[in-house]
Design an enzyme around this catalytic site. Sequence first.
Site: not given
Ligand code: VG1
Ligand code: CO
Length: 544
Positions: A22, A113-114, A126, A277, A279, A281-282, A363, A376
């Site tokens: 990322r 993602s988010h 990814k 979110d 993508d 998955d949340r 998570e 997820k």
């Molecule tokens: C964060 C979260 C983690 C999750 C990851 C990807 O990572 O804490 O629990 O799996 O994002 O989520 P970090 O290293 O920033 O704490 V997402 O929705 O990017 O795919």
């Molecule tokens: Co995501």
Amino acid sequence: MTILTVKTTPYNDQKPGTSGLRKRVPVFQQPNYVENFIQSIFDSLEGFSGQILVIGGDGRFYNDVAIQKAIRIAAANGFGKVMVGQGGLLSTPAASNIIRHYKAFGGLVLSASHNPGGPEGDFGIKYNAGNGGPAPEKITDAVFARSTVIDSYKILDTPDIDLHAIGTQQVGDMVVEVIDPVADYAALMRTLFDFDAIKALFASGFRMTFDAMHAITGPYAHTILEDLLGAPKGTVVNGTPSPTFNNGHPDPNLVYCKEMHDLLMTPDGPDFGAASDGDGDRNLIIGKNRFVTPSDSLALLAANAHLAPGYKGGIAGIARSMPTSAAADRVAEKLGVEMHETPTGWKFFGNLLDAGRVTICGEESAGTGSDHVREKDGLWAVLLWLNILAVRQQSVDAIVREHWRSYGRNYYTRHDYEEVDVAIANELVDELRARLPSLPGRIFADDLQIAYADDFTYHDPVDGSTSARQGIRIGFTDGSRIVLRLSGTGTVGATLRVYLERYEAPDGRHDLETQLALEPLIGIAEDLCKIRERTGRTGPSVIT
Ligand code: VG1
Ligand code: CO
């Protein structure tokens, strides 16, 4: 059409983090940046000649450019077929399903993602393996190593491929099949949940609002919630994916979904609110007058999963990331099933799911999922909640309170300090790590005694691999915990995450305000880590 071998020079920053590579969009726009990384992925894999590669993304800015490059490089490297979502779109869980369903060799998921999108926002790539899950560390380490020495990549010289019409086309020696991004995913959800019961729930006047946050779940939610389950039109809001997420931040938490949260707290508000979110998955789950923390949601879903047809035989086990609260552990204990604690990131659940040792994973960062895919899955969590509500005929609030009465409540919060100076953040963590051996036995706030203090090391019970330095854990004799780790998904500076948890027994007080209930621990965390003092911040940037 000719295959070109293009000379290139390596970049030194292509190390995948918690979930893929990322970076800011301008970083990906550098010459050969995308090409180098994708070629490094293919160079780290074996045996894909003639096989299927799935490609899709969350539709954010640069998705359209990167996807064309990915298809050309896949064709030049000898894949037999690329399956791509129409318009280049696939939610992350849908991509995982397509890989599994069509027995693909693997897939490329284009998403950050988010994280926010747009020309100055974030982009990401990814690789997911044949089980549909994010590549394990063994592969991501190899990709990074390759990216530091790569000197050429292969690419097919061909005009842009049309991704708008569903169907197949020939691109060099490879077939490109453009597929409906929603159909297979919706069919999978039908096999897991009682659609008739959920339909009846909506028909009885149950009201819901789903915020797709201008991101990928819009088309999935419109089809599943409104078309298939009969929720009234307008149930899904912000349902058209936008490359900039309408200039928003597609992170479904109480900060970025505050409006929805406030609506759910009003007497005339809907019965149920949810969001996903960038993508898909949340998930965020809010009942009328009740926000459900992701850690609690994991425990509740595990305890009630048997009410949905896909899990009626019970679950094999539960896994949670280390910082996630121990609420799910109590459910596993009662059910008499395996419980696993893994490092942060979905890639660590893959082996346990493949081995059939766990069925449900989660998570604290709003991620829950099951063995139906290897990611997820935001909408899956929403549908499981709806299935449970349809069967139990109780409000979310009543179900949550009942759960606490039988298992106790794990008060839980996460404090994030974003865009901290990297040197300061590293120093803070290193210094604390060095002091860990001296901490056990120390007493704080009169009666809180440290039972253990370590840096979490995970031993994968399936493949025997070890992952060290996965976050600092400070545990107290009453079961309270402070966890501290650095984010692996941020793109600017360092993000420090502090996770705080306190257990209250079944007959204890369950109605305290979360931050208040955790106040003593918040104070101890500051005493121990001096985050505010060292970073000069007066408080966290985000509290979830
Ligand atoms: C964060 C979260 C983690 C999750 C990851 C990807 O990572 O804490 O629990 O799996 O994002 O989520 P970090 O290293 O920033 O704490 V997402 O929705 O990017 O795919
Ligand atoms: Co995501």
